[in-house]
Motif scaffolding. Structure first.
Motif, PDB file in Angstrom:
ATOM      1  N   MET A  50      47.237  42.869  53.733  1.00  0.00           N
ATOM      2  CA  MET A  50      48.309  43.844  53.951  1.00  0.00           C
ATOM      3  C   MET A  50      48.979  44.211  52.628  1.00  0.00           C
ATOM      4  O   MET A  50      49.310  45.369  52.381  1.00  0.00           O
ATOM      5  N   MET A  51      49.142  43.230  51.743  1.00  0.00           N
ATOM      6  CA  MET A  51      49.727  43.491  50.430  1.00  0.00           C
ATOM      7  C   MET A  51      48.896  44.493  49.641  1.00  0.00           C
ATOM      8  O   MET A  51      49.421  45.447  49.046  1.00  0.00           O
ATOM      9  N   LEU A  52      47.575  44.321  49.655  1.00  0.00           N
ATOM     10  CA  LEU A  52      46.700  45.253  48.936  1.00  0.00           C
ATOM     11  C   LEU A  52      46.721  46.635  49.578  1.00  0.00           C
ATOM     12  O   LEU A  52      46.697  47.657  48.874  1.00  0.00           O
ATOM     13  N   VAL A  80      46.558  38.780  43.614  1.00  0.00           N
ATOM     14  CA  VAL A  80      47.595  39.466  42.837  1.00  0.00           C
ATOM     15  C   VAL A  80      47.224  39.461  41.356  1.00  0.00           C
ATOM     16  O   VAL A  80      47.305  40.483  40.664  1.00  0.00           O
ATOM     17  N   ASP A  81      46.797  38.293  40.863  1.00  0.00           N
ATOM     18  CA  ASP A  81      46.532  38.140  39.429  1.00  0.00           C
ATOM     19  C   ASP A  81      45.307  38.931  38.971  1.00  0.00           C
ATOM     20  O   ASP A  81      45.371  39.638  37.952  1.00  0.00           O
ATOM     21  N   VAL A  82      44.192  38.841  39.710  1.00  0.00           N
ATOM     22  CA  VAL A  82      42.964  39.484  39.231  1.00  0.00           C
ATOM     23  C   VAL A  82      43.056  40.998  39.302  1.00  0.00           C
ATOM     24  O   VAL A  82      42.354  41.711  38.570  1.00  0.00           O
ATOM     25  N   ASN A  83      43.924  41.509  40.174  1.00  0.00           N
ATOM     26  CA  ASN A  83      44.095  42.957  40.276  1.00  0.00           C
ATOM     27  C   ASN A  83      45.271  43.465  39.455  1.00  0.00           C
ATOM     28  O   ASN A  83      45.559  44.667  39.476  1.00  0.00           O
ATOM     29  N   ASP A  84      45.949  42.534  38.756  1.00  0.00           N
ATOM     30  CA  ASP A  84      47.045  42.882  37.850  1.00  0.00           C
ATOM     31  C   ASP A  84      48.088  43.763  38.543  1.00  0.00           C
ATOM     32  O   ASP A  84      48.406  44.864  38.098  1.00  0.00           O
TER      33      ASP A  84
END
Length: 239
Positions: A50-52, A80-84
Motif C-alpha cells: 500500500m505504501m508503494l 523503502v531503502d532500495v527504492n530511495d
C-alpha cells in the motif's frame, strides 16, 4: 524480489505478496487527497505494498507505516531503502490501545505467510501458530495534533480498540479504510456494528463491503477458517 508499479518489491511469501498486489488495484479507489503532500498512516503495513501504491500515485505524500512482524518489517524497511523513497517513516510496532509490549500470534518466520498475524489471540492463535513479544504504540501519540488525510487499519482483530483509543482525534482524519476481522467468538470485542457506530458518531459516511476474495486468507488456514467462521469486512469511510 519482484517489480510492482516500477518499484523493487522484496517479500517474505510469494502468495501473500501476489494477494496484496491484486488488492492494490482497487485501493484506495474511494479517496483522493487534497494535496500531493498528504499524510497517510498505514497500520498493518506488512511489506509495504500500500505504501508503494500511494507513492506511485502521490510521490510527495508523507507516510507513517506500522508493522509488528519482525520479518515483514525487515522487508518493508528494505523496500523503502532500495527504492530511495522520501517521506516514509517505518515503525516496528503494533498499534494498540496501550503502550508497552504484548504477545503477537501467528505464522512468524522469515518466509512465512503472515496474513492473519495479530495481537488478538481470538483471531490469530491457531494450530501451528507461534508467538513473539512485540512493541505496542498508541496511535493517538503518533497523530498528536496533526491532520491526517488517510488512515488504513488492517490489524487483524484490534480495530475497535484502536479506534476507541483515538476517539478524540477522529475529527482530524479525513478518510479511513478499516478491514474488520470478526469471528462469532470475538464479536464482543471487535465487530462491524460497533465500529460503524464509532465512525458514524465521528461524522464519517461508512460504506461496508464484504470481503470474499478467494485469496483473502492463506491456504494453510482453510481448516481454521471452517471451524472459526471468520469474516472480513471492508469499511470505506469519508467525510
Amino acid at each position: 524480489m519482484t517489480r510492482f508499479r516500477g518499484y523493487r518489491l522484496h517479500y517474505t511469501d510469494l502468495q501473500a505478496m501476489e494477494s496484496m498486489c491484486r488488492e492494490a488495484d482497487e485501493f484506495p479507489a474511494f479517496f483522493t487527497p487534497p494535496s500531493d503532500d498528504a499524510l497517510f498512516i498505514d497500520c498493518g503495513a506488512n511489506i509495504g505494498v500500500m505504501m508503494l501504491e500511494c507513492k506511485r500515485r502521490w510521490p510527495q505524500a508523507k507516510i507513517v507505516c506500522f508493522e509488528p512482524d519482525p520479518f515483514a518489517f525487515a522487508a518493508l524497511q528494505r523496500n523503502v531503502d532500495v527504492n530511495d523513497l522520501p517521506g516514509v517513516r517505518c515503525i516496528e510496532a503494533a498499534v494498540s490501545d496501550r503502550e508497552g509490549q504484548a504477545t503477537f500470534y501467528g505464522a512468524l518466520a522469515a518466509t512465512a505467510d503472515g496474513r492473519g498475524n495479530s495481537l488478538n489471540a481470538g483471531w490469530a492463535q491457531r494450530p501451528g501458530s507461534t508467538t513473539q513479544t512485540v512493541a505496542c504504540r498508541q496511535l493517538s501519540k503518533v497523530i498528536g495534533d496533526r491532520q491526517v488525510d488517510f488512515l488504513k487499519l488492517d490489524i487483524e482483530g484490534s480495530e475497535e480498540a484502536v479506534l476507541g483509543e483515538i476517539t478524540d482525534q477522529l475529527p482530524q482524519i479525513q478518510a479511513i479504510y478499516v478491514e474488520v476481522h470478526e469471528t462469532p467468538a470475538t464479536l464482543a470485542e471487535n465487530s462491524v456494528e460497533a465500529i460503524t457506530q464509532q465512525l458514524n458518531a465521528a461524522g464519517f459516511t461508512v460504506d461496508a463491503q464484504q470481503r470474499a476474495y478467494e485469496f483473502a486468507l492463506p491456504p494453510h488456514l482453510a481448516q481454521w477458517q471452517a471451524a472459526a467462521r471468520p469474516t472480513q469486512t471492508q469499511l470505506l469511510c469519508w467525510r
